[in-house]
Design an enzyme around this catalytic site. Sequence first.
Site, PDB file in Angstrom:
ATOM      1  N   SER A   1       0.858  -1.192   0.000  1.00 14.21           N
ATOM      2  CA  SER A   1       0.000   0.000   0.000  1.00 14.21           C
ATOM      3  C   SER A   1       0.890   1.236   0.000  1.00 14.21           C
ATOM      4  CB  SER A   1      -0.872   0.021   1.262  1.00 14.21           C
ATOM      5  OG  SER A   1      -0.109   0.459   2.380  1.00 14.21           O
ATOM      6  N   ASP A   2       0.305   2.384  -0.299  1.00 18.08           N
ATOM      7  CA  ASP A   2       1.052   3.613  -0.049  1.00 18.08           C
ATOM      8  C   ASP A   2       0.935   3.922   1.448  1.00 18.08           C
ATOM      9  OD1 ASP A   2       2.614   5.824  -0.301  1.00 18.08           O
ATOM     10  OD2 ASP A   2       1.490   6.731  -1.934  1.00 18.08           O
ATOM     11  N   TYR A   3       1.647   4.925   1.875  1.00 19.74           N
ATOM     12  CA  TYR A   3       1.771   5.281   3.289  1.00 19.74           C
ATOM     13  C   TYR A   3       0.388   5.482   3.937  1.00 19.74           C
ATOM     14  CZ  TYR A   3       4.435   7.471   7.108  1.00 19.74           C
ATOM     15  OH  TYR A   3       5.030   7.766   8.305  1.00 19.74           O
TER      16      TYR A   3
END
Length: 762
Positions: free
Chosen positions: A287-289
């Site tokens: 996932s992104d942050y």
Amino acid sequence: MKYNAPLFRILMILAFLLPGTVHSQTAASKMNQFVSGLMAKMTVQEKIGQLNLVVGGEATTGSVVSTGVEEKIKQGKVGGIFSVSSPQRIRSIQELAVQQSRLKIPIIFGMDVIHGYRTIFPIPLGLAASWDMQRIEQSARIAAQEATADGLNWTFSPMVDISRDPRWGRISEGSGEDPFLGSAIAAAMVKGYQGKDLSADNTLLACVKHFALYGAAEAGRDYHSVDMSRIKMFNDYLPPYKAAIDAGVGTVMSSFNDVDGIPASANKWLLTDLLRKQWGFKGMVVSDYTSVNEMIDHGLGDLKQVSALAVKAGLDMDMVGEGFLTTLEASLKEGKITMADIDRACRMVLEAKYKLGLFEDPFRYCNEQRAASEIFSATHRKVARETAARSFVLLKNQGVLPLAKKGSIALVGPLADAKENMVGTWSVSADVSKATSLLTGLKEVAGSGVNVRYAKGANVTEDSALEARTSVFGKPWQRDPRHPDTLIAEAVRLALQSDIVVAAMGELAEFTGEASSRTDLNLPNSQKKLLDALMATGKPVVMVLFSGRPLTIVEEDKKLPAILNVWFGGSEAGYAISDVLFGDVNPSGKLPVTFPRNVGQIPIYYSYKNTGRPLVGDEFQKFRSNYLDVSNTPLYPFGYGLSYTKFDYSPVSLSKASLKGAEKLIARVTVTNSGKFAGEEVVQLYIRDIIASNTRPLKELKGFKKILLQPGESKEVSFEITTDLLKFYDHNLRYNWEPGEFTVFIGTNSRDNQSANFTWSR
Ligand code: BGC
């Protein structure tokens, strides 16, 4: 199994004919066996622990940071760590995992190595402007060399989001507006990072991001919604991600935005149907942050709900938010997810580690000697300097450039002596103290025969609030406390005493990048005032424009005799800019993105469609598709960039004017260097499908070649065109070409080119 002679023979023949395939099958089955064996020993909690990616230090881009990391590692609750570097630190963390956790599973160490590690190359938009795939690949290779020497094995790059909106700050991190150029760059970056053997100690696992469509955030506002037709996605926005997959990228990062109403991190169509089933991606999706947690704000449910949605959609690793770590077990018990979901995700993480060779040697990347000799080496810096010089785009030149190495130069402007600004956004591992300012570079390259003197002239902006908002990563920025008039007066005095003025202007590095969207793309007023005062001296003024995006510089283009756009060129930019200003390097960069006249024209890009009421010519026409207050044309078109020499193009010649089926068309031009300097030119090929079942762009880039020509030299440049280049996704998402009439354009940019027509039948 009983020995089966015919089958054995067939296998042997296959092994002979397809050595790579059979070899990789055995490698894959070995990996499978190893991972299955390991997973058989793992508890559910340990499997979920592998899905947890925590932040270890230097960079945080969200509100959450990871806590209690050491204890979690010992409990087998950490699969990966990012933003920690140095062999010593990584070794000590890895020791915790492989000595103190039950199953001794090594940790994967990531970092945002975006455009170089310690030796910083131009920002990705600048690298794209070089149109030089070898140099781009080499920049990624050097980044991998340095990052792995410092203990890392995974980078969150390449960022391949197509963007046609310069308001979006992250346009600086990608390759611009075009899917063809973007795809070539995506593949080159992956090859550069990953090399031929991921388990070598100097190759880095790459991560293509942000999947998908992040660059089309509405209104250019970061993290905003994306709403796009499938036909546009497939033709214009998805190709670079696909190119990275085809080049063998090991991991994919899901984006923050929604795609068709579902956030990317929980979008099953995107992460499973398209990515894995249709495109055949076999690696890990991260996932992104905190993008999993952010789906709470997207309105998809609480943390447990969004985490379950994400893992079911095909997301494997959860960056920082710990939604997976804290809720998946409960969701499993409640039957909201299955063991198969967790197993898939865990397998993907373990496979990534296996491919890196971490199970064989978890300390493979912890070599202090390499760290001492391979980072920021003289060779790397030399390559960075040469690459940067080739990324700059000469936007205008009325005989002022190149500068002579004699006389006196007034170097003015807020960015002239600003080495901390040179490396640009997303250079977390840069040592800005080692970057070179333009002032230092100019003095050194000019040599003792030139009197280079400096005055600041203005602050970047008088808007101190704006300035303050741009220091998230703590890049030092010293505002000059003197009154603006005092600064200008000093610069004017210096200009009057000099032969020529070089004005270093534009954006602060952190005006661009993540969460740095802007709606006003003009030069700030403080700089405009300074320019006017300098122009009033009557001295020739050359503008060196620092930018992480297209800026709207219509007025400057009108007034100034020369403008060199230098993006943020990296640690060696000060030298590289000077090399170009003095003509030691002839500029050859070409814009990978259209420069608008004003923000109202956005989105503006070269591959637009005709509409039913196209404007013919440049003059305003009522009831035609145009504006009352500004022309349809950009300030500088895609592919544009001048040289110190002049390139003449012959008419396009075609091997045939009408083709059939699987035939090949060869389109040729002869390019002549009719000027006085040796120079590189990017010869560009565009195609238009004149009549089709769907509306089609007026022009699409389908080929380019960068050639070097000595003064007086001519070269024939040819492009092979097959029906593959004519294919597009139609409204039923069928990818095919349609027989009919086409135009081929070859030239120096997307606007100025020669053309010829051909027909193609089945
Ligand atoms: C960015 C990513 C980056 C990640 C980790 C996020 O905010 O969108 O591009 O890789 O942070 O630093």
